[in-house]
Design a protein around this motif. Structure first.
Motif, PDB file in Angstrom:
ATOM      1  N   ARG A 170       0.838  -1.201   0.000  1.00  0.00           N
ATOM      2  CA  ARG A 170       0.000   0.000   0.000  1.00  0.00           C
ATOM      3  C   ARG A 170       0.874   1.253   0.000  1.00  0.00           C
ATOM      4  NH1 ARG A 170      -3.673   3.189  -1.402  1.00  0.00           N
ATOM      5  NH2 ARG A 170      -4.688   4.436   0.163  1.00  0.00           N
ATOM      6  N   PHE A 171       1.899   1.263   0.854  1.00  0.00           N
ATOM      7  CA  PHE A 171       2.818   2.404   0.892  1.00  0.00           C
ATOM      8  C   PHE A 171       3.614   2.484  -0.413  1.00  0.00           C
ATOM      9  CE2 PHE A 171       6.855   4.479   1.820  1.00  0.00           C
ATOM     10  CZ  PHE A 171       6.401   5.677   2.338  1.00  0.00           C
ATOM     11  N   GLY A 172       4.042   1.331  -0.928  1.00  0.00           N
ATOM     12  CA  GLY A 172       4.768   1.314  -2.203  1.00  0.00           C
ATOM     13  C   GLY A 172       3.938   1.866  -3.341  1.00  0.00           C
ATOM     14  N   ASP A 173       2.642   1.524  -3.357  1.00  0.00           N
ATOM     15  CA  ASP A 173       1.745   2.056  -4.390  1.00  0.00           C
ATOM     16  C   ASP A 173       1.601   3.564  -4.267  1.00  0.00           C
ATOM     17  OD1 ASP A 173       1.389  -0.538  -5.253  1.00  0.00           O
ATOM     18  OD2 ASP A 173      -0.666  -0.737  -4.505  1.00  0.00           O
ATOM     19  N   LEU A 174       1.459   4.045  -3.051  1.00  0.00           N
ATOM     20  CA  LEU A 174       1.351   5.494  -2.840  1.00  0.00           C
ATOM     21  C   LEU A 174       2.621   6.202  -3.283  1.00  0.00           C
ATOM     22  CD1 LEU A 174      -0.448   5.594   0.637  1.00  0.00           C
ATOM     23  CD2 LEU A 174      -1.411   6.210  -1.592  1.00  0.00           C
ATOM     24  N   LEU A 175       3.770   5.591  -2.991  1.00  0.00           N
ATOM     25  CA  LEU A 175       5.048   6.165  -3.414  1.00  0.00           C
ATOM     26  C   LEU A 175       5.131   6.239  -4.937  1.00  0.00           C
ATOM     27  CD1 LEU A 175       7.891   7.212  -2.776  1.00  0.00           C
ATOM     28  CD2 LEU A 175       8.667   4.827  -2.776  1.00  0.00           C
ATOM     29  N   LEU A 176       4.761   5.158  -5.614  1.00  0.00           N
ATOM     30  CA  LEU A 176       4.793   5.151  -7.083  1.00  0.00           C
ATOM     31  C   LEU A 176       3.851   6.202  -7.667  1.00  0.00           C
ATOM     32  CD1 LEU A 176       4.895   1.325  -7.826  1.00  0.00           C
ATOM     33  CD2 LEU A 176       6.726   2.983  -8.199  1.00  0.00           C
ATOM     34  N   GLN A 177       2.682   6.357  -7.096  1.00  0.00           N
ATOM     35  CA  GLN A 177       1.734   7.358  -7.585  1.00  0.00           C
ATOM     36  C   GLN A 177       2.284   8.772  -7.395  1.00  0.00           C
ATOM     37  OE1 GLN A 177      -1.626   6.102  -5.254  1.00  0.00           O
ATOM     38  NE2 GLN A 177      -2.474   4.855  -6.920  1.00  0.00           N
ATOM     39  N   ALA A 178       2.914   9.002  -6.246  1.00  0.00           N
ATOM     40  CA  ALA A 178       3.488  10.327  -5.988  1.00  0.00           C
ATOM     41  C   ALA A 178       4.648  10.614  -6.932  1.00  0.00           C
ATOM     42  CB  ALA A 178       3.943  10.429  -4.535  1.00  0.00           C
ATOM     43  N   VAL A 179       5.500   9.617  -7.153  1.00  0.00           N
ATOM     44  CA  VAL A 179       6.634   9.794  -8.073  1.00  0.00           C
ATOM     45  C   VAL A 179       6.119  10.044  -9.491  1.00  0.00           C
ATOM     46  CG1 VAL A 179       8.571   8.594  -9.165  1.00  0.00           C
ATOM     47  CG2 VAL A 179       8.291   8.516  -6.678  1.00  0.00           C
ATOM     48  N   ALA A 180       5.126   9.301  -9.911  1.00  0.00           N
ATOM     49  CA  ALA A 180       4.557   9.487 -11.254  1.00  0.00           C
ATOM     50  C   ALA A 180       4.035  10.908 -11.428  1.00  0.00           C
ATOM     51  CB  ALA A 180       3.440   8.479 -11.498  1.00  0.00           C
ATOM     52  N   GLU A 181       3.333  11.397 -10.421  1.00  0.00           N
ATOM     53  CA  GLU A 181       2.790  12.760 -10.490  1.00  0.00           C
ATOM     54  C   GLU A 181       3.908  13.799 -10.523  1.00  0.00           C
ATOM     55  OE1 GLU A 181       0.128  15.580  -7.622  1.00  0.00           O
ATOM     56  OE2 GLU A 181      -0.499  13.482  -7.807  1.00  0.00           O
ATOM     57  N   ARG A 182       4.918  13.598  -9.721  1.00  0.00           N
ATOM     58  CA  ARG A 182       6.040  14.552  -9.667  1.00  0.00           C
ATOM     59  C   ARG A 182       6.822  14.539 -10.981  1.00  0.00           C
ATOM     60  NH1 ARG A 182       7.829  16.558  -4.262  1.00  0.00           N
ATOM     61  NH2 ARG A 182       9.052  17.768  -5.705  1.00  0.00           N
ATOM     62  N   LEU A 183       7.023  13.351 -11.547  1.00  0.00           N
ATOM     63  CA  LEU A 183       7.742  13.268 -12.827  1.00  0.00           C
ATOM     64  C   LEU A 183       6.965  13.969 -13.934  1.00  0.00           C
ATOM     65  CD1 LEU A 183       9.136   9.624 -12.822  1.00  0.00           C
ATOM     66  CD2 LEU A 183      10.460  11.740 -12.685  1.00  0.00           C
ATOM     67  N   ALA A 184       5.674  13.758 -13.963  1.00  0.00           N
ATOM     68  CA  ALA A 184       4.839  14.408 -14.988  1.00  0.00           C
ATOM     69  C   ALA A 184       4.873  15.927 -14.832  1.00  0.00           C
ATOM     70  CB  ALA A 184       3.409  13.884 -14.903  1.00  0.00           C
TER      71      ALA A 184
END
Length: 181
Positions: free
Chosen positions: A119-133
């Motif tokens: 769950r934390f890993g998924d949240l991290l990936l979503q945050a990184v994806a948003e920041r990269l975009a």
């Protein structure tokens, strides 16, 4: 006595003609009602077919989106990135230009994911994806390749490879600074 002559010039007593006329009138009314019922049924069937077609189109769009996008982040996936990269390479070669591809790999993501939970890993990936975009708004595409790997495709605008590499390095530094902020 009244006599009616039909189209074939046969004579009929008027009483027979009027009886036939009421039969024709009743049949006409019956046919009108039958046509109305069939029209209503056709309209219902047409509405059902339109609704089914809309549902099918939505399902196809959903499948197309699922085939080309990462379910977790909503970013284009590896297949989409490869397709886009192929098109960019062809355009760059045709126009004699050079572009950049930035690969981002989250160090120790597997360890973070396993120790803190998916769950934390998924949240991290979503945050990184948003920041990269957000980091490079003019990027052609930001894609999640899988796991903690992302790819940023930059447009081919440089006339030579050295200028493209320099632009790519500048963008990589910008991304790092944006991610650290």
């Amino acid at each position: 006595s009244v006599v009616v002559i039909d189209a074939m010039y046969r004579r009929y007593p008027a009483s027979d003609a009027f009886a036939f006329l009421s039969f024709v009138l009743l049949m006409g009314l019956s046919l009108v009602e039958l046509m109305r019922m069939h029209t209503v049924q056709l309209e219902r069937t047409t509405a059902q077919l339109r609704a089914e077609a809309a549902t099918r189109r939505q399902a196809e769009q959903g499948l197309r989106h699922a085939a080309w996008h990462d379910a977790l982040t909503g970013l284009p996936n590896r297949l989409h990135a490869q397709h886009t990269l192929g098109g960019l390479l062809a355009d760059a070669e045709r126009n004699g230009l050079h572009g950049s591809v930035l690969l981002v790999d989250l160090d120790h993501f597997k360890t973070v994911n396993e120790s803190l939970g998916h769950r934390f890993g998924d949240l991290l990936l979503q945050a990184v994806a948003e920041r990269l975009a957000d980091a490079i708004p003019d990027a052609i595409s930001v894609a999640r390749l899988g796991g903690g790997e992302f790819m940023l495709l930059l447009d081919a605008t440089a006339a030579d490879a050295a200028a493209a590499a320099q632009h790519g390095m500048a963008m990589a530094e910008h991304v790092l600074a944006h991610m650290a902020a």
